[in-house]
Write an enzyme that holds these catalytic residues in place. Structure first.
Site, PDB file in Angstrom:
ATOM      1  CE1 TYR A   1      35.326  42.362  45.222  1.00  0.00           C
ATOM      2  CE2 TYR A   1      35.004  41.864  42.896  1.00  0.00           C
ATOM      3  CZ  TYR A   1      34.755  41.596  44.227  1.00  0.00           C
ATOM      4  OH  TYR A   1      33.930  40.549  44.564  1.00  0.00           O
TER       5      TYR A   1
ATOM      6  CB  SER B   1      35.016  38.005  42.406  1.00  0.00           C
ATOM      7  OG  SER B   1      34.305  38.660  41.377  1.00  0.00           O
TER       8      SER B   1
END
Length: 210
Positions: A158, A145
């Site tokens: 996350y 990400s």
């Protein structure tokens, strides 16, 4: 000479995962599409089969699995080995990305995100590397990400998990390269999948401005 490959994709039922499956099927590869939800896989199986002649896509296998479970991952790897014999490409796409403020985050929620995003990637690679080593080649692609470079509010678990995936990728690229296995990381920015859109909606609903 055939260039068809055997490909395993996690988080295949929707979003980025289903698009990855589409591309590999269009190339003529054999794809094992896995997701934690059997119902979602069945829905996507019907969509994929609708574009195939004969009613079912002959190169598609759908196998539910929970990548945070060692037993479930081992069962998935066994199915692939028994049905297909090998794997050429592993795409670790499955991910969990809830929105929670750091000070409100429980240890259980933290562990759940780490278990799926980081430990799940570890378990998948560990399960499939023996098949790649046996054939003398393999391609592992981890979906990270872009949030690891800037941080994303409400997603400390996350972002931390994806930072771990980045580190794991660097190490395994060095460890496995000598066996003909490459390990790479893709770090996309926000991709407006249905799950991401719902996550953003929940974040906006809970922000002080609303």
């Amino acid at each position: 000479m055939s260039t068809a490959r055997t490909v395993v994709v996690t988080g295949a039922a929707g979003g980025i995962g289903s698009e990855i499956v589409n591309r590999f099927l269009a190339h003529g590869d054999t794809v094992v599409a896995s997701d934690i939800s059997p119902e979602a896989l069945d829905t996507w199986r019907a969509r994929w089969d609708s574009g195939a002649s004969g009613g079912q896509h002959p190169s598609l296998h759908t196998v539910p699995a929970d990548i945070s479970s060692e037993q479930s991952v081992a069962a998935l790897a066994q199915v692939v080995q028994q049905s297909l014999g090998t794997v050429d490409v592993l795409i670790n796409n499955a991910g969990h990305f809830p929105q929670t403020a750091f000070e409100e985050m429980s240890a259980d929620e933290w562990r759940q995100v780490i278990d799926v995003n980081l430990t799940g990637t570890f378990l998948m690679i560990r399960a499939f590397v023996p098949l790649m080593k046996a054939s003398g080649h393999g391609r592992i692609v981890n979906i990270g990400s872009g949030s690891v470079f800037s941080g994303t509010p409400m997603q400390s678990h996350y972002v931390a998990s994806k930072g771990g995936v980045m580190g794991l990728t660097h190490v395994l690229a060095r460890e496995l390269g000598g066996y003909g296995i490459t390990v790479n990381l893709i770090t996309p920015g926000l991709t407006v999948t249905p799950a991401a859109a719902e996550s953003v909606k929940l974040f906006e609903a809970g922000s002080p401005e609303n």
